[in-house]
Design a protein around this motif. Structure first.
Motif, PDB file in Angstrom:
ATOM      1  N   SER A 163     -26.562   7.663   0.841  1.00  0.00           N
ATOM      2  CA  SER A 163     -25.867   6.761  -0.077  1.00  0.00           C
ATOM      3  C   SER A 163     -25.640   5.427   0.626  1.00  0.00           C
ATOM      4  N   LEU A 164     -25.654   4.370  -0.175  1.00  0.00           N
ATOM      5  CA  LEU A 164     -25.500   3.015   0.340  1.00  0.00           C
ATOM      6  C   LEU A 164     -24.534   2.253  -0.550  1.00  0.00           C
ATOM      7  N   VAL A 165     -23.561   1.610   0.067  1.00  0.00           N
ATOM      8  CA  VAL A 165     -22.664   0.690  -0.624  1.00  0.00           C
ATOM      9  C   VAL A 165     -22.815  -0.676   0.028  1.00  0.00           C
ATOM     10  N   LEU A 166     -23.042  -1.681  -0.790  1.00  0.00           N
ATOM     11  CA  LEU A 166     -23.077  -3.064  -0.340  1.00  0.00           C
ATOM     12  C   LEU A 166     -21.975  -3.830  -1.054  1.00  0.00           C
ATOM     13  N   VAL A 241     -23.189  -1.682  -5.627  1.00  0.00           N
ATOM     14  CA  VAL A 241     -22.943  -3.019  -5.087  1.00  0.00           C
ATOM     15  C   VAL A 241     -21.646  -3.548  -5.677  1.00  0.00           C
ATOM     16  N   TYR A 242     -20.815  -4.154  -4.826  1.00  0.00           N
ATOM     17  CA  TYR A 242     -19.499  -4.655  -5.215  1.00  0.00           C
ATOM     18  C   TYR A 242     -19.387  -6.136  -4.872  1.00  0.00           C
ATOM     19  N   GLU A 298     -22.380  -0.101   3.983  1.00  0.00           N
ATOM     20  CA  GLU A 298     -21.855   1.218   4.366  1.00  0.00           C
ATOM     21  C   GLU A 298     -22.855   2.286   3.940  1.00  0.00           C
ATOM     22  N   VAL A 299     -23.284   3.098   4.880  1.00  0.00           N
ATOM     23  CA  VAL A 299     -24.155   4.226   4.548  1.00  0.00           C
ATOM     24  C   VAL A 299     -23.453   5.523   4.910  1.00  0.00           C
ATOM     25  N   ARG A 300     -23.740   6.573   4.139  1.00  0.00           N
ATOM     26  CA  ARG A 300     -23.182   7.897   4.369  1.00  0.00           C
ATOM     27  C   ARG A 300     -24.266   8.947   4.177  1.00  0.00           C
ATOM     28  N   GLY A 301     -24.084  10.073   4.841  1.00  0.00           N
ATOM     29  CA  GLY A 301     -25.004  11.193   4.697  1.00  0.00           C
ATOM     30  C   GLY A 301     -24.802  12.204   5.807  1.00  0.00           C
TER      31      GLY A 301
END
Length: 364
Positions: A163-166, A241-242, A298-301
């Motif tokens: 997952s990726l949040v920018l 994306v935020y 931010e990446v998660r996994g």
């Protein structure tokens, strides 16, 4: 000075001929002026002959006038041009006809869009671009060079990410073109990517905070171009994306959800865009110099997480440097194989770090 169409100059013994289309718009003028300062000699082009004449005389550059609503006019306008940097928005209306002309003329296509549907349309032409031997690389400005490179860096360094949040916080205000694109987005709602698929969601679908200088910034989801491009660059299946916004602004955006059908009506869109034309001028030189943009990735996994933060100059200043840096690469080197590219695919994940005023300032 005007510029009569010439024969293509793809041979190595001829310098590459390139064009800025939309050169008299807010961002186009900034790019044209800096290109002239660097001695890059683009052909200035657009729809308004009178404005083109004035700008070309001021900068000592050649110019061509042609519209985008006639395919034959676009093809004739691109005669002898090896590369176009397309700056005339909203790109929802202008990208496809320009790209068709570039495919017909075998002219490399760059633009400064941030619109998801434009990225999707350009990506869908990948096979045609390969056949024509041209690079198709939309989003070579603030949309989406810094965020795309940040996403690619995080994926390169954390290949386990699922997952990726920018997120970003800009400063200085909008240009008329960006404001018009935002008007179009009001009627289209939000977008995220889930399990690799684009998903429509309500405006300001989610909120969360991001920390900068010890303070929390409230942010809301937006349909930024990376919802499309970051997946192409990284293959990460879940992407949001935020952008930062005040609680009052988020509440106001959410109230617009019920007006979606009204905001999609062409008569309403035209009225809102006319208001933009009358009231939005874009940030002046001092504002551009005095403001910055901040990005979070931010990446998660696999139970792990990695966060990275980056600071850049004002978005319009970055667009000038990022787009001209890519043009310069074409001028100095053989072009890559034809096809669709995101900025990080074309220039590498660390390209943004080569630009003036860009730095990683958070955890790595």
């Amino acid at each position: 000075m005007s510029d009569e169409p010439e024969q293509p100059s793809q041979r190595e013994d001829f310098p590459m001929q390139w064009m800025i289309y939309g050169a008299t718009g807010y961002t186009g003028r900034l790019i044209a002026a800096e290109a002239a300062r660097r001695g890059l000699q683009p052909v200035l082009a657009g729809r308004n002959e009178a404005a083109l004449r004035v700008l070309a005389d001021e900068l000592g550059l050649r110019w061509r006038q042609f519209p985008l609503d006639l395919p034959t006019a676009v093809e004739e306008g691109l005669r002898g041009i090896d590369l176009v940097l397309h700056c005339a928005g909203p790109f929802s209306a202008t990208s496809a006809p320009m790209l068709e002309g570039c495919l017909a003329r075998r002219t490399h296509y760059l633009d400064i869009t941030g619109e998801i549907d434009v990225f999707a349309h350009c990506h869908a032409q990948h096979a045609r671009a390969q056949e024509a031997g041209i690079v198709v690389a939309p989003g070579v400005g603030f949309d989406v060079v810094p965020s795309d490179c940040l996403a690619a860096q995080l994926h390169r360094d954390n290949p386990w990410a699922t997952s990726l949040v920018l997120a970003f916080e800009g400063g200085g205000g909008f240009s008329p073109g960006t404001a018009k694109t935002s008007v179009e987005g009001l009627g289209s709602g939000g977008r995220v990517r889930e399990n690799g698929e684009l998903k429509r969601v309500p405006l300001a679908w989610k909120t969360r905070t991001f920390t900068r200088d010890g303070a929390d910034r409230m942010a809301m989801t937006i349909p930024w171009g990376d919802v499309y491009t970051a997946y192409v660059s990284t293959g990460i299946p879940d992407i949001e994306v935020y952008t930062t916004a005040s609680p009052k602004s988020i509440a106001r955006i959410r109230r617009l959800r019920m007006l979606g059908p009204l905001l999609r009506m062409q008569v309403v869109q035209r009225w809102l865009k006319r208001r933009v034309e009358r009231s939005v001028k874009g940030p002046d030189a001092r504002t551009r110099a005095d403001t910055q943009a901040h990005f979070w990735g931010e990446v998660r996994g696999n139970g792990r997480a990695q966060v990275r933060r980056m600071v850049t100059p004002n978005g319009y200043a970055l667009t000038v440097d990022a787009s001209l840096g890519i043009v310069q690469c074409f001028l100095d080197n053989p072009a890559p194989p034809g096809g669709y590219y995101t900025p990080s695919q074309l220039m590498g994940p660390d390209y943004v770090l080569e630009l003036p005023g860009v730095a990683i300032v958070g955890p790595v």
